[in-house]
Design an enzyme around this catalytic site. Structure first.
Site, short mmCIF file in Angstrom:
data_model
loop_
_atom_site.label_atom_id
_atom_site.label_comp_id
_atom_site.label_asym_id
_atom_site.label_seq_id
_atom_site.Cartn_x
_atom_site.Cartn_y
_atom_site.Cartn_z
N ALA A 34 -22.56 12.16 0.41
CA ALA A 34 -23.16 13.07 1.20
C ALA A 34 -23.81 14.15 0.18
CB ALA A 34 -22.11 13.71 2.09
N LYS A 35 -24.30 15.08 1.01
CA LYS A 35 -25.24 16.14 0.20
C LYS A 35 -24.18 16.74 -0.87
CE LYS A 35 -28.74 16.23 3.18
NZ LYS A 35 -28.47 15.76 4.26
N ARG A 36 -22.95 16.89 -0.59
CA ARG A 36 -22.12 17.83 -1.53
C ARG A 36 -22.05 16.90 -3.01
NH1 ARG A 36 -18.56 15.12 1.86
NH2 ARG A 36 -17.89 13.31 0.92
#
Ligand code: GLU
Length: 285
Positions: free
Chosen positions: A256-258
């Protein structure tokens, strides 16, 4: 009858930098198109949510894909430049009595759901309890005239009655899959703050752009049930579908973006070559 050419697409939302999961999705669609005689691979930026999308991410997507070695056919379709087209599709559905305005706030819906003895859940969470479905035409008109913000919801019962069922789709290499769009309930097709929903725009554009094979992640598989309903209601052609696996990190969590280290930018800055990154994304040359 000649088989229709394979037309696939990659349709990211420019809400951040592309990571390995996106690279997998893009390469998955691109390779299927490039392996087919006359195949086409399209790029579409799904940027209708002004609160989450940023132009710098859109520019970075094009640059990162080109660096990775992908090319695409024709113009990039940028959804925010076509809001009038989505509005027209919504008007067509509204004209058939298939949409209704919903004035409820999130908090009101949450309260109603919490108070209900039985609150059915769908793929996107609890189903809308239907409060605004029961408003009279006069009350709807008065509240709109007062300037109350509203979303547009699909009246699922009416939509199912209007669409010739049963609905199904062809999953590449796996035969036909039966659809159950009712599990979305009265889904939002235009948010209060965003003029059209993902579900509406994606089906509209796949039809308009002649996409014959929708390639996207497993996480969006439930949405396909709803998309087949919208296609049937609008008379849009039925594409085939290929839902691909989702890449995970070392702990087995979905990327994910993290996961900053997994962005194509970070990998490139760390000296990885495009071929190495393609392999990391599951597609060794
Ligand atoms: N824009 C969607 C996303 O970034 C993908 C849409 C699709 O492939 O159907 O998750």
């Amino acid at each position: 009858m000649p088989a229709s050419p394979v037309v696939t697409r990659f349709a990211p939302s420019p809400t951040g930098f592309l990571h390995l999961g996106h690279a997998h999705a893009a390469l998955f669609g691109w390779r299927l198109a490039r392996a087919a005689p006359g195949g086409r691979f399209l790029l579409r930026l799904e940027d209708i949510d002004p609160g989450r999308c940023r132009p710098e991410f859109a520019a970075a997507i094009l640059e990162d894909l080109a660096w990775l070695g992908l090319d695409w056919d024709g113009e990039v379709r940028v959804q925010s430049a076509h809001l009038g087209e989505y509005r027209a599709a919504l008007e067509a559905l509204a004209g058939r009595g298939l949409l209704y305005p919903c004035f409820c706030t999130r908090a009101e819906i949450a309260r109603e759901v919490a108070a209900a003895a039985h609150a059915p859940h769908g793929p996107d969470g609890p189903l809308y309890p239907g409060t605004c479905r029961h408003l009279s035409a006069a009350e709807r008109a008065a509240r709109i005239a007062r300037g109350e913000p509203y979303a547009l919801r699909l009246d699922m019962a009416r939509a199912l009655a209007a669409a010739p069922g049963p609905l199904s789709y062809a999953e590449r290499g796996a035969g036909r899959v039966r659809c159950d769009p009712a599990r979305f309930g009265d889904v939002v097709l235009a948010r209060k703050d965003v003029p059209a929903s993902y579900h509406l725009c994606v089906t509209h554009d796949d039809a308009l752009q002649g996409v014959t094979l929708v390639t996207r992640g497993e996480d969006l598989r439930p949405a396909t049930d709803l998309h087949r309903l919208l296609q049937a209601l609008m008379g849009w052609p039925e594409p085939a579908y290929a839902h691909h696996r989702l890449l995970t990190d070392a702990e087995g969590r979905r990327l994910a973006k993290r996961d900053r280290a997994a962005t194509l930018r970070a990998l490139r800055a760390a000296g990885r070559t495009p071929a190495e990154v393609r392999a990391m994304a599951g597609f060794p040359d």
